[in-house]
Design a protein around this motif. Sequence first.
Motif, PDB file in Angstrom:
ATOM      1  N   PHE A  97       0.834  -1.208   0.000  1.00 46.73           N
ATOM      2  CA  PHE A  97       0.000   0.000   0.000  1.00 46.73           C
ATOM      3  C   PHE A  97       0.868   1.257   0.000  1.00 46.73           C
ATOM      4  N   LEU A 139      -8.506   0.707  -3.629  1.00 44.19           N
ATOM      5  CA  LEU A 139      -8.198  -0.497  -2.864  1.00 44.19           C
ATOM      6  C   LEU A 139      -9.398  -1.434  -2.819  1.00 44.19           C
ATOM      7  N   ASN A 159     -11.666  -4.152  -0.753  1.00 45.11           N
ATOM      8  CA  ASN A 159     -12.079  -4.149   0.647  1.00 45.11           C
ATOM      9  C   ASN A 159     -11.084  -4.927   1.504  1.00 45.11           C
ATOM     10  N   THR A 203      -7.867  -5.425   1.013  1.00 43.09           N
ATOM     11  CA  THR A 203      -6.641  -4.656   1.226  1.00 43.09           C
ATOM     12  C   THR A 203      -6.875  -3.572   2.276  1.00 43.09           C
ATOM     13  N   TYR A 204      -7.986  -2.868   2.136  1.00 40.10           N
ATOM     14  CA  TYR A 204      -8.284  -1.759   3.044  1.00 40.10           C
ATOM     15  C   TYR A 204      -8.335  -2.222   4.509  1.00 40.10           C
ATOM     16  N   ILE A 213      -5.740  -0.380   7.235  1.00 40.98           N
ATOM     17  CA  ILE A 213      -6.289   0.858   7.803  1.00 40.98           C
ATOM     18  C   ILE A 213      -5.825   1.115   9.228  1.00 40.98           C
ATOM     19  N   LYS A 217      -8.611   8.321   8.542  1.00 45.91           N
ATOM     20  CA  LYS A 217      -9.587   7.381   7.987  1.00 45.91           C
ATOM     21  C   LYS A 217     -10.532   8.086   7.015  1.00 45.91           C
ATOM     22  N   PHE A 228     -10.188   8.334   2.949  1.00 46.72           N
ATOM     23  CA  PHE A 228     -10.654   7.291   2.027  1.00 46.72           C
ATOM     24  C   PHE A 228     -12.149   7.451   1.782  1.00 46.72           C
ATOM     25  N   GLN A 248     -15.469   5.398   0.587  1.00 46.41           N
ATOM     26  CA  GLN A 248     -15.985   4.050   0.377  1.00 46.41           C
ATOM     27  C   GLN A 248     -17.126   4.082  -0.632  1.00 46.41           C
ATOM     28  N   TYR A 278     -12.429   1.195  -1.868  1.00 44.83           N
ATOM     29  CA  TYR A 278     -12.044   2.476  -1.259  1.00 44.83           C
ATOM     30  C   TYR A 278     -11.095   3.194  -2.215  1.00 44.83           C
ATOM     31  N   ASP A 279     -11.300   4.510  -2.356  1.00 37.54           N
ATOM     32  CA  ASP A 279     -10.380   5.276  -3.186  1.00 37.54           C
ATOM     33  C   ASP A 279      -9.853   6.477  -2.405  1.00 37.54           C
TER      34      ASP A 279
END
Length: 245
Positions: A114, A192, A194, A196-197, A201, A213, A216, A218, A228-229
């Motif tokens: 990441f 990302l 879900n 990976t996120y 996080i 947080k 990002f 969702q 998530y971007d």
Amino acid sequence: MAEYDYIEGKKRIDEILDNKLEVIEKDELPNDSDFTFKNSYFSWVTSIFVDIRDSSILFSDQDKPKVSKIIRSFSSEVIEILRKNDSLREIGIRGDCIYGIYTTELKSKIYDIFEMSMYINTFMKMLNKLLTKKSLPTIKVGIGLSTSKELVVKAGRKDTGINSKVWIGEAVTKASNLSSLGNKTGYKPIVLSNNTYINIIDQFIEKCGDNSKSWFDQSTHNEYGIIYDANLILTEFNDWIEKNI
């Protein structure tokens, strides 16, 4: 063309289908030397894809030296960022996309991948500043990351030297698909999965504070589920860019 010997081909297929194939479930994916045509591995993998936006427009430019310089500058440094990790299992170029695939049996390893996305996103600022100084077109990229357990098989033609690993699961295909969303249709550059996120996080908040947080966004994609971007840059790197370019 040379004639295909279908009788020998039938024998080879029978041999493959009749062989006992060992599927080894292992958290850490081994190096290439451990792969044979009689085994496969089921391991935790994280993949990152970096995809140039509107590459067809760039590639259609008639100034070929200009296009070559842009693509080489981009690919040189993205590969440099992606290759410096002991967990790397494959790195390559697919058309206008550069990718890296890593064994990530620990959350800390997923976070390392990441972090590469943030390096690449910040690097793009440096590259575009340098392109602008040379009166060359700037480029945008989408950066996709995905994590899952992946079935990895050595495939190809035995005894010919023509073989490659095939990645069966979500880590590689979804990262590739998510990279095509980044910097397009309202999505920020880094996208990302879900899985990976949820694995990065907590460490991200620990490093950047509780408010991080909210950096990002969702959303739920029809094909890729919850994603998530974000548009994240590394402060020290960015400050150097601002002062030196």
